[in-house]
Enzyme design. Sequence first.
Site, mmCIF file in Angstrom:
data_model
loop_
_atom_site.group_PDB
_atom_site.id
_atom_site.type_symbol
_atom_site.label_atom_id
_atom_site.label_comp_id
_atom_site.label_asym_id
_atom_site.label_seq_id
_atom_site.Cartn_x
_atom_site.Cartn_y
_atom_site.Cartn_z
ATOM 1 N N TYR A 67 10.939 -3.944 -8.438
ATOM 2 C CA TYR A 67 9.664 -3.751 -9.118
ATOM 3 C C TYR A 67 8.756 -2.707 -8.495
ATOM 4 C CZ TYR A 67 4.803 -4.594 -10.405
ATOM 5 O OH TYR A 67 3.512 -4.427 -10.805
ATOM 6 N N CYS B 180 0.860 -1.171 0.000
ATOM 7 C CA CYS B 180 0.000 0.000 0.000
ATOM 8 C C CYS B 180 0.897 1.222 0.000
ATOM 9 C CB CYS B 180 -0.858 0.026 1.258
ATOM 10 S SG CYS B 180 -1.975 -1.364 1.402
ATOM 11 N N GLY C 151 -1.035 1.097 -4.929
ATOM 12 C CA GLY C 151 -2.354 0.535 -4.614
ATOM 13 C C GLY C 151 -3.431 1.158 -5.468
ATOM 14 N N ASN D 259 0.962 0.346 5.714
ATOM 15 C CA ASN D 259 1.541 -0.388 4.589
ATOM 16 C C ASN D 259 2.349 -1.534 5.167
ATOM 17 O OD1 ASN D 259 4.337 0.262 2.347
ATOM 18 N ND2 ASN D 259 2.801 -1.327 2.246
ATOM 19 N N GLY D 260 2.054 -2.745 4.724
ATOM 20 C CA GLY D 260 2.804 -3.891 5.222
ATOM 21 C C GLY D 260 1.876 -5.037 5.523
HETATM 22 P P1 5GP Z 1 3.685 -12.905 -14.401
HETATM 23 O O1 5GP Z 1 3.076 -12.485 -15.666
HETATM 24 O O2 5GP Z 1 4.925 -13.696 -14.527
HETATM 25 O O3 5GP Z 1 2.685 -13.526 -13.437
HETATM 26 O O4 5GP Z 1 4.103 -11.550 -13.630
HETATM 27 C C1 5GP Z 1 5.266 -10.875 -14.016
HETATM 28 C C2 5GP Z 1 4.953 -9.450 -14.339
HETATM 29 O O5 5GP Z 1 4.212 -8.883 -13.275
HETATM 30 C C3 5GP Z 1 6.209 -8.650 -14.503
HETATM 31 O O6 5GP Z 1 6.094 -7.867 -15.684
HETATM 32 C C4 5GP Z 1 6.270 -7.774 -13.277
HETATM 33 O O7 5GP Z 1 6.639 -6.455 -13.627
HETATM 34 C C5 5GP Z 1 4.894 -7.794 -12.710
HETATM 35 N N1 5GP Z 1 4.878 -8.006 -11.248
HETATM 36 C C6 5GP Z 1 5.842 -8.473 -10.463
HETATM 37 N N2 5GP Z 1 5.431 -8.514 -9.182
HETATM 38 C C7 5GP Z 1 4.181 -8.057 -9.147
HETATM 39 C C8 5GP Z 1 3.242 -7.823 -8.092
HETATM 40 O O8 5GP Z 1 3.503 -8.038 -6.912
HETATM 41 N N3 5GP Z 1 2.024 -7.316 -8.480
HETATM 42 C C9 5GP Z 1 1.730 -7.034 -9.780
HETATM 43 N N4 5GP Z 1 0.530 -6.544 -10.091
HETATM 44 N N5 5GP Z 1 2.605 -7.246 -10.780
HETATM 45 C C10 5GP Z 1 3.804 -7.744 -10.469
HETATM 46 MG MG MG Z 2 5.700 -5.766 -15.572
#
Ligand code: 5GP
Ligand code: MG
Length: 482
Positions: free
Chosen positions: A253, A11, A37, A113-114
Amino acid sequence: MTSLDYPSHECGVFAVYGHPNAALLSYYGLFALQHRGQESAGIVTHAGSKTPFQSVKRMGLVSQVFNEKDIDQLKGSYAIGHVRYSTTGSSNLLNAQPLSADTSRGQIAIAHNGNLINAARLRAELEMKGSIFQATSDSEIILHLLAQPGASSETKNPLAALRELEGAFSIVIMGEKEIIGVRDPHGFRPLSLGKLDDAWVLASETCAFDLIGARFVRDVEPGEALIINESGLRSEFPFKSSQESFCIFEYVYFARPDSNLRNINVSQARVRMGQELARLHPVEADIIVPIPDSGIYAALGFSEELNIPYEPAFVRNHYIGRTFIQPTQLVRDFSVRVKLNLINSYVEGKRVVVVDDSIVRGTTAKNRVINLREAGAKEVHLRISCPPHRYACYYGIDFPDPEKLLANQYSQEELCAYLGADSVGYLDVEGMVRATRLPKESFCLACFTGDYPIPFDASFNKLIMERRHNQAHLLPDDAVLF
Ligand code: 5GP
Ligand code: MG
């Protein structure tokens, strides 16, 4: 779902102390934190003395949640705000934050957040003592602990109640006379302090300060409670001190590239991850293509290191938001192109390196390799700027059950075949850490290594997993997420 929902995820939090436009600043602050979020947003303000807290929170993006009238009505020079992330049907308005309550020690509002790892036990204990919970997120536990009169008579310090919490928490608290920013002793999640004229601001990420023209002062330290009131700023360390374990995935990320975390710029750390990746898994190729937006900076670093041209061949639609429309066959056929479209002429006949930050379930990577092949790429080499994700996160990042993580389903060779790539290369833990220029021991690397900084209760984790599993049906597998 009867009692606990599975805990809240990443968050964003924001707070202002002592500015006549506290609500408006919070609105813009949350706008800058929107990536943390997208499910709900809220602001609570306070005009001083005994006036009631004002609150607006709704489901949706910041731009959809607040209108001009709301901001006008949110009077006062103190404010806290929150954007909430969740990927399942557990989302509802009751779980939206900030949470506020009128307690024996006055009004309190919190934004968290957490993720608490002892939430199930704490909640059960509080319920035994008569607490009534309105919602299902773990954050409400924090509000109850702060509200307990017992804690203050014993120690005269309501923050002592937070010693009960285990896990990841960066919290902003608003009382009737103060704003408090707290980070858990491991410092899993970020929280920074800024200054705007005479006002103090707190934000999950420094990009929020840039937007409102505030000056970065410093990070709230792991284990620190910063109390901001009439007499200025006071620092307390209410917890037993612990080894810092900041979430490295914030750099990989989660955080925005223009933020500085622990004085390291996120975009530059990502560029260095790309350079490290290129040194670890070099490849002869004609072009480097990022998967936007998350792969952009690592792809730049990769291209720079090997002196191969960077070509932004994927074009991203930035206006998707979330769709919960059930996918029909028609949508399934084109849904992979809703978010990204490929400019074929860049890749036709080329040996392509495609770079992304991470692979979770593998959906993104698999589809992008297909796109590149269909567009006539001669070779497709996939490079990932973090190590394989193999373990669950109990500290606030929403990864699926470990068995759904792609890296747990296939061996390295199988993975390459499954993804349809000519080669696949992940960054290693050492290279990822080096790219941050911070000491390895100061990070939580649990999602990659399985070494959890806080020992946890296995039965609770089982409960979380079961709940996640039960709710999985609420989100279509191919729902379009950010
Ligand atoms: P995948 O398609 O392998 O399930 O997810 C990888 C993609 O999701 C990557 O492009 C990455 O940038 C993104 N991603 C990585 N971690 C997260 C996350 O915690 N939440 C979301 N919404 N996207 C994520
Ligand atoms: Mg991505």
